[in-house]
Write a protein that holds these residues in place. Structure first.
Motif, PDB file in Angstrom:
ATOM      1  N   SER A  19     -71.011 -38.207  38.812  1.00  0.00           N
ATOM      2  CA  SER A  19     -70.649 -38.475  40.376  1.00  0.00           C
ATOM      3  C   SER A  19     -71.679 -38.108  41.129  1.00  0.00           C
ATOM      4  CB  SER A  19     -69.256 -37.678  40.407  1.00  0.00           C
ATOM      5  OG  SER A  19     -69.053 -37.564  41.732  1.00  0.00           O
ATOM      6  N   LYS A  52     -77.103 -43.763  46.284  1.00  0.00           N
ATOM      7  CA  LYS A  52     -76.504 -44.206  47.629  1.00  0.00           C
ATOM      8  C   LYS A  52     -77.050 -43.537  48.830  1.00  0.00           C
ATOM      9  CE  LYS A  52     -71.545 -43.872  47.166  1.00  0.00           C
ATOM     10  NZ  LYS A  52     -70.497 -43.457  47.155  1.00  0.00           N
ATOM     11  N   SER A 111     -49.850 -29.480  43.192  1.00  0.00           N
ATOM     12  CA  SER A 111     -49.675 -30.910  43.686  1.00  0.00           C
ATOM     13  C   SER A 111     -47.832 -30.216  45.421  1.00  0.00           C
ATOM     14  CB  SER A 111     -49.424 -31.770  43.428  1.00  0.00           C
ATOM     15  OG  SER A 111     -48.839 -31.631  42.361  1.00  0.00           O
ATOM     16  N   HIS A 117     -54.255 -27.465  48.493  1.00  0.00           N
ATOM     17  CA  HIS A 117     -54.183 -29.210  47.696  1.00  0.00           C
ATOM     18  C   HIS A 117     -55.607 -30.193  48.012  1.00  0.00           C
ATOM     19  CE1 HIS A 117     -51.247 -32.092  47.264  1.00  0.00           C
ATOM     20  NE2 HIS A 117     -51.722 -32.408  46.007  1.00  0.00           N
ATOM     21  N   ASN A 132     -57.432 -36.955  45.087  1.00  0.00           N
ATOM     22  CA  ASN A 132     -58.261 -37.387  43.760  1.00  0.00           C
ATOM     23  C   ASN A 132     -58.562 -38.899  44.564  1.00  0.00           C
ATOM     24  OD1 ASN A 132     -59.225 -37.659  41.383  1.00  0.00           O
ATOM     25  ND2 ASN A 132     -57.540 -38.528  40.655  1.00  0.00           N
TER      26      ASN A 132
HETATM   27  N1  3HC Z   1     -67.839 -39.598  42.628  1.00  0.00           N
HETATM   28  C1  3HC Z   1     -68.409 -40.197  43.799  1.00  0.00           C
HETATM   29  N2  3HC Z   1     -68.338 -41.877  44.124  1.00  0.00           N
HETATM   30  C2  3HC Z   1     -67.278 -42.270  44.074  1.00  0.00           C
HETATM   31  C3  3HC Z   1     -65.773 -41.569  42.995  1.00  0.00           C
HETATM   32  C4  3HC Z   1     -66.170 -40.226  42.624  1.00  0.00           C
HETATM   33  N3  3HC Z   1     -65.758 -39.791  41.385  1.00  0.00           N
HETATM   34  N4  3HC Z   1     -65.107 -42.472  43.174  1.00  0.00           N
HETATM   35  C5  3HC Z   1     -65.430 -43.567  44.153  1.00  0.00           C
HETATM   36  N5  3HC Z   1     -66.458 -42.741  44.312  1.00  0.00           N
HETATM   37  C6  3HC Z   1     -67.359 -44.109  45.649  1.00  0.00           C
HETATM   38  C7  3HC Z   1     -67.396 -45.418  44.505  1.00  0.00           C
HETATM   39  O1  3HC Z   1     -69.266 -45.066  44.466  1.00  0.00           O
HETATM   40  C8  3HC Z   1     -67.825 -46.421  45.292  1.00  0.00           C
HETATM   41  O2  3HC Z   1     -68.562 -45.882  46.586  1.00  0.00           O
HETATM   42  P1  3HC Z   1     -69.420 -47.249  47.873  1.00  0.00           P
HETATM   43  O3  3HC Z   1     -68.261 -47.808  48.603  1.00  0.00           O
HETATM   44  O4  3HC Z   1     -70.278 -47.232  48.873  1.00  0.00           O
HETATM   45  O5  3HC Z   1     -69.833 -48.078  46.559  1.00  0.00           O
HETATM   46  C9  3HC Z   1     -66.778 -45.870  46.835  1.00  0.00           C
HETATM   47  O6  3HC Z   1     -66.161 -44.452  46.384  1.00  0.00           O
HETATM   48  C10 3HC Z   1     -65.444 -46.666  46.723  1.00  0.00           C
HETATM   49  O7  3HC Z   1     -65.128 -46.324  44.846  1.00  0.00           O
HETATM   50  P2  3HC Z   1     -65.137 -48.131  44.221  1.00  0.00           P
HETATM   51  O8  3HC Z   1     -65.598 -49.372  43.858  1.00  0.00           O
HETATM   52  O9  3HC Z   1     -65.318 -47.889  43.263  1.00  0.00           O
HETATM   53  O10 3HC Z   1     -63.476 -48.619  43.665  1.00  0.00           O
HETATM   54  P3  3HC Z   1     -63.131 -47.962  45.443  1.00  0.00           P
HETATM   55  O11 3HC Z   1     -63.321 -49.002  46.327  1.00  0.00           O
HETATM   56  O12 3HC Z   1     -61.400 -48.789  44.543  1.00  0.00           O
HETATM   57  O13 3HC Z   1     -62.196 -47.126  45.832  1.00  0.00           O
HETATM   58  C11 3HC Z   1     -60.783 -45.365  45.872  1.00  0.00           C
HETATM   59  C12 3HC Z   1     -61.751 -45.523  45.318  1.00  0.00           C
HETATM   60  C13 3HC Z   1     -62.065 -44.403  46.628  1.00  0.00           C
HETATM   61  C14 3HC Z   1     -60.255 -43.890  44.719  1.00  0.00           C
HETATM   62  C15 3HC Z   1     -60.029 -46.246  46.136  1.00  0.00           C
HETATM   63  O14 3HC Z   1     -59.182 -46.805  45.932  1.00  0.00           O
HETATM   64  C16 3HC Z   1     -58.589 -45.473  47.118  1.00  0.00           C
HETATM   65  O15 3HC Z   1     -58.568 -44.908  48.228  1.00  0.00           O
HETATM   66  N6  3HC Z   1     -57.511 -45.011  46.111  1.00  0.00           N
HETATM   67  C17 3HC Z   1     -56.328 -44.004  46.910  1.00  0.00           C
HETATM   68  C18 3HC Z   1     -56.844 -42.997  46.039  1.00  0.00           C
HETATM   69  C19 3HC Z   1     -55.550 -42.186  47.121  1.00  0.00           C
HETATM   70  O16 3HC Z   1     -54.934 -41.615  47.897  1.00  0.00           O
HETATM   71  N7  3HC Z   1     -56.410 -40.597  46.251  1.00  0.00           N
HETATM   72  C20 3HC Z   1     -55.664 -39.978  46.690  1.00  0.00           C
HETATM   73  C21 3HC Z   1     -53.551 -39.487  45.997  1.00  0.00           C
HETATM   74  S1  3HC Z   1     -52.517 -38.488  46.350  1.00  0.00           S
HETATM   75  C22 3HC Z   1     -53.518 -36.575  45.652  1.00  0.00           C
HETATM   76  O17 3HC Z   1     -54.185 -36.885  44.910  1.00  0.00           O
HETATM   77  C23 3HC Z   1     -52.115 -36.254  45.791  1.00  0.00           C
HETATM   78  C24 3HC Z   1     -51.880 -35.095  44.639  1.00  0.00           C
HETATM   79  O18 3HC Z   1     -51.065 -34.152  44.634  1.00  0.00           O
HETATM   80  C25 3HC Z   1     -51.237 -36.062  43.744  1.00  0.00           C
END
Ligand code: 3HC
Length: 292
Positions: free
Chosen positions: A50, A57, A120, A141, A144
């Motif tokens: 990560s 970038k 959570s 909290h 993810n």
């Molecule tokens: N580390 C570093 N960078 C990361 C990463 C990580 N673990 N995960 C994603 N990225 C970066 C990627 O490198 C990419 O960067 P770029 O746009 O500059 O190239 C960017 O984030 C987008 O990632 P991807 O292209 O791999 O994939 P997506 O565009 O589909 O994005 C996501 C992935 C960020 C997870 C997006 O889909 C998202 O925001 N989803 C919703 C997540 C959400 O709602 N989370 C909260 C859940 S609720 C919770 O956690 C609470 C609990 O209590 C339940």
């Protein structure tokens, strides 16, 4: 306000490793604890990968990345957390297991240490009752994936002091997060709103209103969410979604929070989402079955 130099993180899963990453990148020494050495190996790999994504970038220099990784120490021994100013717990969502850990932490942590939970939805006030330092227990909290999501929801238990709140708020800001503050009621702010939406998406599927793909496309393109609710449920873990719905249902006593039978059935079947290779959707090769 107390200065935080060392943070202990308990739990080497996705959330714990993401939290440890935020701390080392912010210049803080970290002890990452998990009883399973494989979890620690995987956590170290995922933190390295990560951090490398931020380097490639241009958002982090190679030198800062190396410095950050040098600040990470892994352990399976609770005693190593004695030097921590703040201990952030990110283990399984079970009140009994967490309470027993808090009792142990209360014994080994230094007197001034703050104990924070990434729960959570479990009550911070009840977790604090397992310690003799309830004014120093608080909810942090994270969302993810923690290195990417901009929010940190701070939850004040019934006894949390202003000093504890201010120290944790300053720490969250060092992590680069925007802070919101919730009182200690079931689901806090975000999950109180998010989980009923996910549960309703399951009811929409369960009652045959639409296919899973149309439900997700509808919410993605119709409301500009990055993921549809069913895809997001797989990402979070269906077991986590179900446990939050149960906390809302019991804690608020309203039938509108009853978990959808389809969500219950998927969890019973071990369809826990991406981490198991199958949830609402199927994700390639199934990993070997193991506990959540
Ligand atoms: N580390 C570093 N960078 C990361 C990463 C990580 N673990 N995960 C994603 N990225 C970066 C990627 O490198 C990419 O960067 P770029 O746009 O500059 O190239 C960017 O984030 C987008 O990632 P991807 O292209 O791999 O994939 P997506 O565009 O589909 O994005 C996501 C992935 C960020 C997870 C997006 O889909 C998202 O925001 N989803 C919703 C997540 C959400 O709602 N989370 C909260 C859940 S609720 C919770 O956690 C609470 C609990 O209590 C339940």
């Amino acid at each position: 306000m107390a200065e935080v130099k060392t943070v202990g993180v308990i739990g080497g899963g996705q959330m714990g490793s993401g939290i440890a990453q935020l701390a080392i990148v912010a210049g803080i020494d970290v002890w990452l604890l998990d009883s399973d050495s494989n979890a620690l190996t995987n956590a170290t790999k995922s933190i390295g990968n990560s951090i490398q994504r931020f380097v490639s970038k241009g958002q982090l220099s190679q030198e800062k990345a190396k410095d950050a990784l040098r600040r990470l120490r892994c352990t399976s021994s609770l005693e190593d957390l004695q030097s921590a100013d703040v201990i952030i717990e990110a283990i399984v969502e079970s009140e009994d297991i967490k309470k027993s850990l808090y009792t142990d932490l209360d014994r080994i942590a230094k007197g001034s240490a703050i104990l924070a939970s990434n729960t959570s939805s479990i009550s911070i006030t009840r977790l604090a009752s397992a310690t003799s330092r309830s004014s120093q227990v608080i909810g942090m909290h994270f969302f993810n994936p923690p290195p990417i999501m901009k929010l940190l929801e701070i939850v004040r238990g019934g006894d949390t002091s202003d000093a504890t709140f201010m120290t944790v708020k300053a720490l969250a800001e060092r992590f680069g997060k925007t802070v919101i503050c919730s009182q200690d009621y079931p689901g806090f702010i975000v999950n109180r709103i998010l989980m009923p939406m996910i549960n309703e998406a399951f009811f929409t599927l369960y009652t045959g209103v639409a296919t899973k793909e149309d439900i997700d496309t509808g919410m993605k393109l119709g409301t500009n969410h990055p993921m549809g609710p069913l895809e997001l449920a797989d990402f979070i873990g269906l077991d986590v979604c179900l446990s939050v719905m149960r906390v809302l249902h019991v804690g608020l006593g309203d039938s509108k929070y009853r978990p959808c039978p389809l969500l219950v059935q998927y969890v019973d079947a071990g369809r826990l989402g991406r981490k198991r290779g199958i949830g609402v959707y199927t994700y390639g090769k199934l990993p070997e079955a193991k506990s959540p």
